[in-house]
Design an enzyme around this catalytic site. Structure first.
Site, PDB file in Angstrom:
ATOM      1  N   SER A 155       0.863  -1.177   0.000  1.00 13.04           N
ATOM      2  CA  SER A 155       0.000   0.000   0.000  1.00 13.04           C
ATOM      3  C   SER A 155       0.904   1.233   0.000  1.00 13.04           C
ATOM      4  O   SER A 155       1.746   1.376   0.880  1.00 13.04           O
ATOM      5  CB  SER A 155      -0.883  -0.033   1.250  1.00 13.04           C
ATOM      6  OG  SER A 155      -1.667   1.127   1.332  1.00 13.04           O
ATOM      7  N   LYS A 181      -0.853  -0.837  -4.569  1.00 21.41           N
ATOM      8  CA  LYS A 181      -2.107  -0.141  -4.225  1.00 21.41           C
ATOM      9  C   LYS A 181      -1.782   1.302  -3.905  1.00 21.41           C
ATOM     10  O   LYS A 181      -0.967   1.594  -3.033  1.00 21.41           O
ATOM     11  CB  LYS A 181      -2.747  -0.841  -3.022  1.00 21.41           C
ATOM     12  CG  LYS A 181      -3.728  -0.004  -2.212  1.00 21.41           C
ATOM     13  CD  LYS A 181      -4.490  -0.874  -1.224  1.00 21.41           C
ATOM     14  CE  LYS A 181      -4.724  -0.178   0.105  1.00 21.41           C
ATOM     15  NZ  LYS A 181      -5.430  -1.056   1.066  1.00 21.41           N
ATOM     16  N   LEU A 182      -2.414   2.209  -4.658  1.00 20.04           N
ATOM     17  CA  LEU A 182      -2.194   3.636  -4.446  1.00 20.04           C
ATOM     18  C   LEU A 182      -3.319   4.188  -3.570  1.00 20.04           C
ATOM     19  O   LEU A 182      -4.503   3.956  -3.843  1.00 20.04           O
ATOM     20  CB  LEU A 182      -2.202   4.391  -5.782  1.00 20.04           C
ATOM     21  CG  LEU A 182      -1.259   3.903  -6.872  1.00 20.04           C
ATOM     22  CD1 LEU A 182      -1.444   4.765  -8.135  1.00 20.04           C
ATOM     23  CD2 LEU A 182       0.197   3.954  -6.394  1.00 20.04           C
ATOM     24  N   LYS A 183      -2.945   4.943  -2.552  1.00 13.79           N
ATOM     25  CA  LYS A 183      -3.941   5.673  -1.782  1.00 13.79           C
ATOM     26  C   LYS A 183      -4.343   6.891  -2.617  1.00 13.79           C
ATOM     27  O   LYS A 183      -3.460   7.576  -3.167  1.00 13.79           O
ATOM     28  CB  LYS A 183      -3.322   6.117  -0.448  1.00 13.79           C
ATOM     29  CG  LYS A 183      -3.027   4.957   0.489  1.00 13.79           C
ATOM     30  CD  LYS A 183      -4.308   4.269   0.902  1.00 13.79           C
ATOM     31  CE  LYS A 183      -4.129   3.473   2.180  1.00 13.79           C
ATOM     32  NZ  LYS A 183      -5.426   2.916   2.640  1.00 13.79           N
ATOM     33  N   ASP A 209      -7.109   2.842  -3.301  1.00 14.27           N
ATOM     34  CA  ASP A 209      -7.884   2.834  -2.049  1.00 14.27           C
ATOM     35  C   ASP A 209      -8.217   4.272  -1.668  1.00 14.27           C
ATOM     36  O   ASP A 209      -7.324   5.096  -1.460  1.00 14.27           O
ATOM     37  CB  ASP A 209      -7.068   2.176  -0.930  1.00 14.27           C
ATOM     38  CG  ASP A 209      -7.874   1.994   0.360  1.00 14.27           C
ATOM     39  OD1 ASP A 209      -9.050   2.403   0.412  1.00 14.27           O
ATOM     40  OD2 ASP A 209      -7.309   1.436   1.321  1.00 14.27           O
ATOM     41  N   ASN A 211     -10.327   5.136   0.971  1.00  8.00           N
ATOM     42  CA  ASN A 211     -10.706   5.304   2.382  1.00  8.00           C
ATOM     43  C   ASN A 211     -11.894   6.261   2.538  1.00  8.00           C
ATOM     44  O   ASN A 211     -11.859   7.202   3.326  1.00  8.00           O
ATOM     45  CB  ASN A 211      -9.513   5.751   3.242  1.00  8.00           C
ATOM     46  CG  ASN A 211      -8.508   4.637   3.473  1.00  8.00           C
ATOM     47  OD1 ASN A 211      -7.387   4.690   2.968  1.00  8.00           O
ATOM     48  ND2 ASN A 211      -8.903   3.606   4.190  1.00  8.00           N
ATOM     49  N   GLU A 234     -11.038   0.474  -3.958  1.00  5.16           N
ATOM     50  CA  GLU A 234     -11.369   0.091  -2.579  1.00  5.16           C
ATOM     51  C   GLU A 234     -12.081   1.232  -1.855  1.00  5.16           C
ATOM     52  O   GLU A 234     -11.593   2.365  -1.855  1.00  5.16           O
ATOM     53  CB  GLU A 234     -10.055  -0.276  -1.875  1.00  5.16           C
ATOM     54  CG  GLU A 234     -10.198  -0.764  -0.441  1.00  5.16           C
ATOM     55  CD  GLU A 234      -8.842  -1.170   0.146  1.00  5.16           C
ATOM     56  OE1 GLU A 234      -7.855  -1.310  -0.621  1.00  5.16           O
ATOM     57  OE2 GLU A 234      -8.762  -1.346   1.373  1.00  5.16           O
ATOM     58  N   ASP A 259     -13.822  -2.317   2.172  1.00  2.00           N
ATOM     59  CA  ASP A 259     -12.948  -2.493   3.331  1.00  2.00           C
ATOM     60  C   ASP A 259     -13.748  -2.073   4.571  1.00  2.00           C
ATOM     61  O   ASP A 259     -14.417  -2.898   5.205  1.00  2.00           O
ATOM     62  CB  ASP A 259     -11.664  -1.656   3.124  1.00  2.00           C
ATOM     63  CG  ASP A 259     -10.739  -1.632   4.330  1.00  2.00           C
ATOM     64  OD1 ASP A 259     -11.059  -2.209   5.369  1.00  2.00           O
ATOM     65  OD2 ASP A 259      -9.654  -0.999   4.242  1.00  2.00           O
ATOM     66  N   LYS A 283      -9.926  -7.802   6.963  1.00  2.00           N
ATOM     67  CA  LYS A 283      -9.014  -7.447   8.052  1.00  2.00           C
ATOM     68  C   LYS A 283      -9.635  -8.011   9.316  1.00  2.00           C
ATOM     69  O   LYS A 283     -10.743  -7.604   9.698  1.00  2.00           O
ATOM     70  CB  LYS A 283      -8.911  -5.921   8.210  1.00  2.00           C
ATOM     71  CG  LYS A 283      -8.180  -5.193   7.103  1.00  2.00           C
ATOM     72  CD  LYS A 283      -8.279  -3.698   7.327  1.00  2.00           C
ATOM     73  CE  LYS A 283      -7.545  -2.941   6.216  1.00  2.00           C
ATOM     74  NZ  LYS A 283      -7.891  -1.494   6.258  1.00  2.00           N
ATOM     75  N   GLY A 311      -4.294  -4.750   5.584  1.00  6.64           N
ATOM     76  CA  GLY A 311      -3.236  -4.536   6.573  1.00  6.64           C
ATOM     77  C   GLY A 311      -3.502  -3.274   7.365  1.00  6.64           C
ATOM     78  O   GLY A 311      -4.170  -2.345   6.876  1.00  6.64           O
TER      79      GLY A 311
HETATM   80  C1  NPQ Z   1      -6.532   0.488   4.501  1.00  4.40           C
HETATM   81  N1  NPQ Z   1      -4.244   0.181   5.437  1.00  4.40           N
HETATM   82  O1  NPQ Z   1      -6.460  -0.467   3.770  1.00  4.40           O
HETATM   83  C2  NPQ Z   1      -5.539   0.709   5.629  1.00  4.40           C
HETATM   84  C3  NPQ Z   1      -5.704   2.000   6.278  1.00  4.40           C
HETATM   85  C4  NPQ Z   1      -4.705   2.537   7.215  1.00  4.40           C
HETATM   86  C5  NPQ Z   1      -2.144  -0.586   4.607  1.00  4.40           C
HETATM   87  O2  NPQ Z   1      -3.501   0.904   3.450  1.00  4.40           O
HETATM   88  C6  NPQ Z   1      -1.655   3.739  11.012  1.00  4.40           C
HETATM   89  C7  NPQ Z   1      -2.254   2.542  11.357  1.00  4.40           C
HETATM   90  C8  NPQ Z   1      -1.944   4.317   9.795  1.00  4.40           C
HETATM   91  C9  NPQ Z   1      -3.168   1.936  10.495  1.00  4.40           C
HETATM   92  C10 NPQ Z   1      -3.168   4.305   7.718  1.00  4.40           C
HETATM   93  C11 NPQ Z   1      -3.363   0.238   4.436  1.00  4.40           C
HETATM   94  C12 NPQ Z   1      -2.862   3.716   8.935  1.00  4.40           C
HETATM   95  C13 NPQ Z   1      -3.478   2.515   9.281  1.00  4.40           C
HETATM   96  C14 NPQ Z   1      -4.080   3.680   6.877  1.00  4.40           C
HETATM   97  C15 NPQ Z   1      -4.395   1.943   8.414  1.00  4.40           C
HETATM   98  O3  NPQ Z   1      -7.465   1.240   4.368  1.00  4.40           O
HETATM   99 MG    MG Z   2      -8.545   0.194   2.791  1.00  3.39          MG
END
Ligand code: NPQ
Ligand code: MG
Length: 389
Positions: A155, A181-183, A209, A211, A234, A259, A283, A311
């Site tokens: 990620s 995976k790009l945020k 992703d 969020n 996502e 998610d 998760k 994750g």
């Molecule tokens: C997700 N994780 O899939 C999450 C969101 C996320 C790996 O992208 C600190 C602890 C910072 C947990 C930032 C990934 C975080 C975190 C993003 C979880 O949406």
């Molecule tokens: Mg996510």
């Protein structure tokens, strides 16, 4: 024609586990883990990981668990301090009262407490470690793993410029990651995805992703991502908007993966039946534990919906459990099960190291990793001991 709802648990009942265990004391350890670099998402930036560890001490040995909640309620409503409070005030009193329990019984005893799934998952993980160590059995075996190693993705946090993003992605591809995976967030999304796709070519497994950073009004904008051949998008919309995701799905060629919205096996079944997603991110922390995670895996498998393991910047403790989970048959897409060095210079267990873009599934009893107590101690910000009365 609408699909008929299949039962929520199509496979076998409770997995046969280890013996009932008695816990005499629970150590709640808070550690501060510095990240190798700041991790930026649509909801904020993190430079340190504030982790709550659960250490069970019983007559049959010890067990470790990790709470995936973040220090602030930005990903979901849970956060570390609240998790610690609900564990101390509401969950431990319930599970320390009986004499001996299995992890499955612990899950049932915690069920009357609404929500707080990340807190419950941490206790369940520690109990599984304790119980399966006593049984000499690995978590992977207990959950029904069919693979000895799992394909890994990574990620990638948001960067200030496209050039920085391209440099970061190049490094991960060189390290061997099998999926990127790009945020994303509104404003830079299309340009960043285009830049990565043009630089690294059509063969890279690429997904995004959000969020929950978009609204249904953004449907036409999000449809611009269709031309980049993404594996999935996502969680584009807020957690509660299952119907919104179903409406959005009809306007996108890119498959929607949920998610944050998927909080249980029952919600997963509803989301799939509504057409809100074609792929599910699992998760264990978000859904209350590895037992519920396995039920979601089964629900999705029965409906031919592929899953992958998400994750939450886990230490080696949670990472070990995730890799075990990701070895189940319907985890057919690479997960966010990255190597330890993606996030930490120093882990609190032996580090997980990428081999040809894969991580090996631990085979030892319980989680199959050893916690390095001296490292934990050096990172500890608070420690609380709760004793059985
Ligand atoms: C997700 N994780 O899939 C999450 C969101 C996320 C790996 O992208 C600190 C602890 C910072 C947990 C930032 C990934 C975080 C975190 C993003 C979880 O949406
Ligand atoms: Mg996510």
């Amino acid at each position: 024609m609408p699909r008929t709802a299949a039962p929520v648990s199509p496979t076998a009942g409770p997995v046969p586990g280890g013996p009932r265990m008695r816990v005499d004391a629970v150590e709640l350890v808070r550690i501060a883990m510095p990240l190798v670099s700041p991790f930026r998402t649509s909801f904020g930036v993190q430079t340190d990981r504030d982790v709550l560890l659960v250490h069970l001490l019983g007559d049959g040995g010890e067990g470790w668990g990790e709470c995936v909640a973040m220090s602030e309620p930005g990903y979901s409503s849970e956060y570390t301090e609240a998790a610690q409070q609900v564990i101390e005030g509401h969950l431990l009193p319930r599970i320390l009262a009986p004499d001996r329990l299995t992890a499955a019984e612990v899950e049932a005893l915690m069920a009357p407490v609404r929500g707080h799934r990340m807190a419950k998952a941490a206790l369940e993980m520690a109990w599984l470690d304790l119980e399966l160590r006593a049984a000499g059995r690995s978590l992977a075996d207990y959950l029904g793993a069919v693979r000895a190693e799992v394909d890994c993705g990574v990620s990638v946090g948001m960067t200030d410029t496209s050039e920085q993003l391209l440099e970061t992605v190049r490094g991960y591809l060189e390290a061997g990651y099998r999926r990127i995976k790009l945020k994303i967030e509104p404003g830079t999304d299309v340009d960043r995805v285009r830049a990565v796709r043009e630089r690294f070519g059509p063969d890279v497994l690429l997904q995004v992703d959000a969020n929950a950073a978009y609204s249904l009004e953004d449907a036409d904008h999000l449809a611009r991502l269709d031309e980049f051949g993404l594996v999935l998008i996502e969680q584009p919309l807020p957690e509660e908007q299952l119907l919104g995701h179903a409406k959005l799905a009809r306007r996108l060629a890119t498959p929607i993966c949920l998610d944050e919205s998927i909080t249980s096996a029952a919600v997963a079944a509803e989301a799939i039946e509504m057409g809100a997603c074609r792929i599910v991110n699992i998760k264990a922390g978000r859904v209350g534990g590895y037992l519920e995670a396995r039920r979601i895996h089964d629900v999705c498998a029965a409906r031919a919906v592929p899953v992958w393991c998400g994750g939450m910047l886990e230490t080696g403790i949670g990472r070990a459990a995730n890799v075990a989970l990701a070895a189940l048959p319907n985890f057919t897409l690479p997960g966010d099960t990255s190597a330890s060095d993606r996030y930490f210079h120093q882990d609190i267990t032996e580090p997980f190291v990428l081999h040809d873009g894969r991580l090996r599934v631990p085979t030892g009893p319980g989680l199959g990793v050893e916690v390095q107590r001296d490292v934990v101690d050096s990172l500890t910000t608070r420690s609380t001991v709760v004793r059985r009365r």
